[in-house]
Design an enzyme around this catalytic site. Sequence first.
Site, PDB file in Angstrom:
ATOM      1  N   GLY A  18       3.376  -4.757  10.963  1.00 50.13           N
ATOM      2  CA  GLY A  18       2.518  -4.950   9.789  1.00 50.13           C
ATOM      3  C   GLY A  18       2.463  -3.731   8.882  1.00 50.13           C
ATOM      4  N   ASN A  74      -2.971   1.353  15.473  1.00 46.67           N
ATOM      5  CA  ASN A  74      -3.434   0.989  16.820  1.00 46.67           C
ATOM      6  C   ASN A  74      -3.812   2.279  17.555  1.00 46.67           C
ATOM      7  OD1 ASN A  74      -1.051   2.098  18.108  1.00 46.67           O
ATOM      8  ND2 ASN A  74       0.045   0.320  17.286  1.00 46.67           N
ATOM      9  N   ASP A 112       1.122  -0.875   9.346  1.00 47.59           N
ATOM     10  CA  ASP A 112       1.409   0.353  10.098  1.00 47.59           C
ATOM     11  C   ASP A 112       2.916   0.653  10.074  1.00 47.59           C
ATOM     12  OD1 ASP A 112       0.842   2.511  11.725  1.00 47.59           O
ATOM     13  OD2 ASP A 112       0.595   1.333  13.566  1.00 47.59           O
ATOM     14  N   ILE A 141       0.823  -1.228   0.000  1.00 46.52           N
ATOM     15  CA  ILE A 141       0.000   0.000   0.000  1.00 46.52           C
ATOM     16  C   ILE A 141       0.851   1.270   0.000  1.00 46.52           C
ATOM     17  CG2 ILE A 141      -0.317   0.294   2.511  1.00 46.52           C
ATOM     18  CD1 ILE A 141      -3.373   0.717   1.832  1.00 46.52           C
ATOM     19  N   VAL A 152      -2.424  -9.203  12.526  1.00 50.51           N
ATOM     20  CA  VAL A 152      -2.178  -9.516  13.935  1.00 50.51           C
ATOM     21  C   VAL A 152      -3.461  -9.447  14.780  1.00 50.51           C
ATOM     22  CG1 VAL A 152      -0.976  -8.671  16.001  1.00 50.51           C
ATOM     23  CG2 VAL A 152       0.238  -8.807  13.846  1.00 50.51           C
ATOM     24  N   TYR A 153      -4.397  -8.578  14.397  1.00 46.41           N
ATOM     25  CA  TYR A 153      -5.636  -8.438  15.180  1.00 46.41           C
ATOM     26  C   TYR A 153      -6.605  -9.605  14.991  1.00 46.41           C
ATOM     27  CZ  TYR A 153      -4.595  -3.715  16.960  1.00 46.41           C
ATOM     28  OH  TYR A 153      -4.062  -2.632  17.623  1.00 46.41           O
ATOM     29  N   THR A 181      -7.171  -7.700   9.843  1.00 50.71           N
ATOM     30  CA  THR A 181      -7.070  -9.107   9.404  1.00 50.71           C
ATOM     31  C   THR A 181      -5.673  -9.708   9.558  1.00 50.71           C
ATOM     32  OG1 THR A 181      -6.564  -8.537   7.101  1.00 50.71           O
ATOM     33  CG2 THR A 181      -8.894  -8.752   7.689  1.00 50.71           C
TER      34      THR A 181
HETATM   35  P1  ADP Z   1      -3.997  -5.421  12.181  1.00 52.15           P
HETATM   36  O1  ADP Z   1      -3.187  -5.277  13.434  1.00 52.15           O
HETATM   37  O2  ADP Z   1      -5.077  -4.378  12.046  1.00 52.15           O
HETATM   38  O3  ADP Z   1      -4.498  -6.815  11.990  1.00 52.15           O
HETATM   39  P2  ADP Z   1      -1.789  -5.850  10.289  1.00 52.15           P
HETATM   40  O4  ADP Z   1      -0.844  -4.803   9.772  1.00 52.15           O
HETATM   41  O5  ADP Z   1      -1.236  -6.925  11.139  1.00 52.15           O
HETATM   42  O6  ADP Z   1      -2.963  -5.031  11.014  1.00 52.15           O
HETATM   43  O7  ADP Z   1      -2.538  -6.520   9.068  1.00 52.15           O
HETATM   44  C1  ADP Z   1      -3.526  -5.876   8.303  1.00 52.15           C
HETATM   45  C2  ADP Z   1      -3.400  -6.302   6.862  1.00 52.15           C
HETATM   46  O8  ADP Z   1      -2.345  -5.571   6.234  1.00 52.15           O
HETATM   47  C3  ADP Z   1      -3.061  -7.783   6.649  1.00 52.15           C
HETATM   48  O9  ADP Z   1      -3.929  -8.279   5.631  1.00 52.15           O
HETATM   49  C4  ADP Z   1      -1.608  -7.744   6.155  1.00 52.15           C
HETATM   50  O10 ADP Z   1      -1.332  -8.821   5.272  1.00 52.15           O
HETATM   51  C5  ADP Z   1      -1.595  -6.433   5.411  1.00 52.15           C
HETATM   52  N1  ADP Z   1      -0.291  -5.799   5.154  1.00 52.15           N
HETATM   53  C6  ADP Z   1       0.884  -5.888   5.826  1.00 52.15           C
HETATM   54  N2  ADP Z   1       1.821  -5.109   5.251  1.00 52.15           N
HETATM   55  C7  ADP Z   1       1.227  -4.482   4.189  1.00 52.15           C
HETATM   56  C8  ADP Z   1       1.658  -3.552   3.191  1.00 52.15           C
HETATM   57  N3  ADP Z   1       2.895  -3.078   3.167  1.00 52.15           N
HETATM   58  N4  ADP Z   1       0.750  -3.166   2.244  1.00 52.15           N
HETATM   59  C9  ADP Z   1      -0.514  -3.624   2.262  1.00 52.15           C
HETATM   60  N5  ADP Z   1      -0.984  -4.482   3.174  1.00 52.15           N
HETATM   61  C10 ADP Z   1      -0.120  -4.918   4.124  1.00 52.15           C
END
Ligand code: ADP
Length: 173
Positions: A36, A28, A38, A15, A124-125, A122
């Site tokens: 992730g 968060n 973030d 993204i 870690v949460y 979707t």
């Molecule tokens: P949460 O804590 O809200 O679950 P995460 O970051 O662990 O957030 O995951 C949310 C989603 O973001 C997951 O589907 C993960 O695969 C995706 N994700 C992780 N890194 C990226 C990135 N660089 N670009 C797009 N999506 C990502």
Amino acid sequence: MEKYSDKIKVVVADITTLKVDAIVNAANRSLLGGGGVDGAIHRAAGPELVKECATLGGCQTGHCKMTDAYKLPCKKVIHAVGPVWYGGQQGEESLLASCYDNAMKLAEENHLESIAFSCISTGVYGFPKDKAARIALQTLSAHIRDGYQGQIIICCFSEADTRYYYQVLTTDN
Ligand code: ADP
């Protein structure tokens, strides 16, 4: 939901590479960065982002706050705080819907013409991906129905994740 499929695109991407008006971060409550998506957003935006986030006083679950995007190619970052999945009895579904709804309200108020969502909650949460896809698409479709004219992008991080969204887009009406 078929008729909305031209307004809602499902893509596989990091993204942080998308040149859209806003990307939606799965943040968060501290808004001070995490793992992730973030972490990836904060790394790509540079240290100015956390400085701005530190002035915002955090954010409640289900809500969103918008910042500048600094070194990112997008114009704005909408930080959405998704719910942790505790089994579904703690209002998780409506809190996730609220994230999408509030992000779209910010897009509408700020005349953002393109918005890309990460798959909030979707990772870690632990929110079940099929349920999350249905909630996301139902909430986003309601905004299109109510007149949002911009482009909405669901940004999956893996090809495998796209199928949850296509499943909903091709089975709902
Ligand atoms: P949460 O804590 O809200 O679950 P995460 O970051 O662990 O957030 O995951 C949310 C989603 O973001 C997951 O589907 C993960 O695969 C995706 N994700 C992780 N890194 C990226 C990135 N660089 N670009 C797009 N999506 C990502």
